[in-house]
Design an enzyme around this catalytic site. Sequence first.
Site, PDB file in Angstrom:
ATOM      1  N   LEU A 190      62.310 -64.725 -83.006  1.00 46.26           N
ATOM      2  CA  LEU A 190      62.719 -64.791 -81.587  1.00 46.26           C
ATOM      3  C   LEU A 190      64.208 -64.512 -81.521  1.00 46.26           C
ATOM      4  O   LEU A 190      64.967 -65.099 -82.286  1.00 46.26           O
ATOM      5  CB  LEU A 190      62.512 -66.194 -81.019  1.00 46.26           C
ATOM      6  CG  LEU A 190      61.106 -66.742 -80.858  1.00 46.26           C
ATOM      7  CD1 LEU A 190      61.192 -68.201 -80.455  1.00 46.26           C
ATOM      8  CD2 LEU A 190      60.336 -65.960 -79.809  1.00 46.26           C
ATOM      9  N   HIS A 191      64.629 -63.613 -80.636  1.00 45.76           N
ATOM     10  CA  HIS A 191      66.075 -63.406 -80.512  1.00 45.76           C
ATOM     11  C   HIS A 191      66.534 -62.923 -79.158  1.00 45.76           C
ATOM     12  O   HIS A 191      67.716 -62.854 -78.883  1.00 45.76           O
ATOM     13  CB  HIS A 191      66.552 -62.394 -81.555  1.00 45.76           C
ATOM     14  CG  HIS A 191      66.104 -60.986 -81.250  1.00 45.76           C
ATOM     15  ND1 HIS A 191      64.829 -60.561 -81.471  1.00 45.76           N
ATOM     16  CD2 HIS A 191      66.764 -59.925 -80.732  1.00 45.76           C
ATOM     17  CE1 HIS A 191      64.716 -59.293 -81.116  1.00 45.76           C
ATOM     18  NE2 HIS A 191      65.877 -58.877 -80.654  1.00 45.76           N
ATOM     19  N   ARG A 192      65.603 -62.533 -78.278  1.00 44.60           N
ATOM     20  CA  ARG A 192      66.045 -61.876 -77.040  1.00 44.60           C
ATOM     21  C   ARG A 192      66.749 -62.827 -76.105  1.00 44.60           C
ATOM     22  O   ARG A 192      66.347 -63.984 -75.965  1.00 44.60           O
ATOM     23  CB  ARG A 192      64.841 -61.270 -76.315  1.00 44.60           C
ATOM     24  CG  ARG A 192      64.402 -60.041 -76.982  1.00 44.60           C
ATOM     25  CD  ARG A 192      63.341 -59.333 -76.203  1.00 44.60           C
ATOM     26  NE  ARG A 192      62.935 -58.211 -76.988  1.00 44.60           N
ATOM     27  CZ  ARG A 192      63.280 -56.958 -76.749  1.00 44.60           C
ATOM     28  NH1 ARG A 192      63.969 -56.639 -75.686  1.00 44.60           N
ATOM     29  NH2 ARG A 192      62.902 -55.996 -77.559  1.00 44.60           N
ATOM     30  N   ASP A 265      59.274 -62.119 -79.993  1.00 47.69           N
ATOM     31  CA  ASP A 265      59.704 -61.384 -78.798  1.00 47.69           C
ATOM     32  C   ASP A 265      60.377 -60.071 -79.210  1.00 47.69           C
ATOM     33  O   ASP A 265      61.029 -59.420 -78.400  1.00 47.69           O
ATOM     34  CB  ASP A 265      60.658 -62.236 -77.936  1.00 47.69           C
ATOM     35  CG  ASP A 265      61.956 -62.591 -78.650  1.00 47.69           C
ATOM     36  OD1 ASP A 265      62.136 -62.215 -79.819  1.00 47.69           O
ATOM     37  OD2 ASP A 265      62.799 -63.260 -78.013  1.00 47.69           O
TER      38      ASP A 265
END
Length: 361
Positions: A190-192, A265
Amino acid sequence: MIFAVLGTRPEVVKMAPVIAALHKRNIPVRIVGTGQHYNWKMMGSFLETFGLPVDHQLTLERRDLMGSFVEIVSGLGALFTQHKPSLVLAQGDTTTVMAAAIAARKCGSAFGHVEAGLRAFSRELPEEEHRICADALADLLFAPTRIAVENLTREQVNGKVILTGNTVLDALRAHPPHVPAEREGVLVTLHRQETVDDPEKLAQVLAALDRISREMPVLWPVHPRTVAKVAEAGLVFPACIEVCEPLGHTEFLGKIASSKLVISDSGGVQEEAAILGTPVVTVRNNTERPETIAEGVGLLAGTDKTAILAAIDRILTEWDTFARPSPHLYGDGRAGEKIASACAEWLASQVSPAALLRTAT
Ligand code: UDP
C-alpha cells in the site's frame, strides 16, 4: 539522442525493456535519474537488477509535491537545454513524468509517454493529473491496452497513439519467478496518497489486514511513505503481520508467485499478479487498470474494512476461478521492441535543420 527519464521503482521496471530494445538497435540513449525515489531499496537495487547505469542524476532538496516538481522541471530543463535530446521518454504517472513532458516540450525536444492513456476518471488523484498532462503534451503515446487507446482517441490527443502492450510483461519475462504448485499466505503493498494519507481509510484497511492476519500468514514489505503515514496517524501495524522493508524486485516477484492472494493499491503489482495468476484485492475506489477486474482475476474492494474482508472471502472461496494467469491482458511481451521500433521510425522521419537548409538552397 534519446533521454530516458526515471524517477521511481516502477519506472525502472517498466522502462528497462524499452532501454534494452533501444540498445539492441544501437540507438544512443542516456538515462536520467530524477531522485524522486532515491535510496538503495527503492531505486538503487532496481537499477542494478536491470543493469541500468544512470548518466545524469538530479539531487532534490525538497520532497513535498510542489517542491519536488519544481526542482525536477528545472533540473531536467537545464539538462535538455544543454544536450538537446531529439526525444525524451518517461513512463507512468508520477511527478517525474509530468515534469519530463513539460521540460522536454519547453526545451524543443519531442516527448514520448510509455504507458499512455490510463484513466481512473477521478481528477482528485495526483496520478491522473500527471497522466493527462503527459498525454496532452506527448508526440508519441505508447498505449498498453485497447482501453487506453480508446481513452486517448476520446480525448483527441495531438500525438501519435501506438498500441504496444505493457512493458511490465516484458520485464517479468526477463526475470520470471518460480510459481510453486501450492501457494500460501497474503502479500500486501500500500502506498498511494489516496489510501495512506487519509487516517480514516488507513485505519479501515489496517483493521481488515489485522483480521485476515489472524487467519493466514500476511507479509507486508512496507513503502517508506506508508511507514511515515501510519506513524503520523497514530496507528500501528497489526501484530500478526510480518512487516519488512521493501524487497528487491526478483524476490518480490517470487512472493507474488507463491502467495494465495495479493492485497494492494499498486498499479504494477496488480498487473504482475494478474500475469502470474495470483488474485488481487485492489484497495481503491476506482482504478485506471480495469482489465484485471473485467477479466475476473481481481476485485475492486474500496477501502472499508467490511468490503475488503468480503472481497478476500469471495476470492478465497472461489479461488480456482480467480487464479488464472492472464499475461494476454498486457500484450505479447514485446512492448519494449515495439516502442523502440516506433522511436526509430520517428527519429528517421525527423528532418535535421542542416538537411532543411540544403533543401532550401
Ligand atoms: N516492488 C518490489 N518490491 C516491493 C514492492 C514492489 O520490487 O517490495 C515492485 C513491484 O514488483 C512492481 C513495482 O515495484 O514492479 C510497483 O511499484 P509501486 O507499487 O511502488 O508503484 P505503482 O506500480 O503503483 O506505480
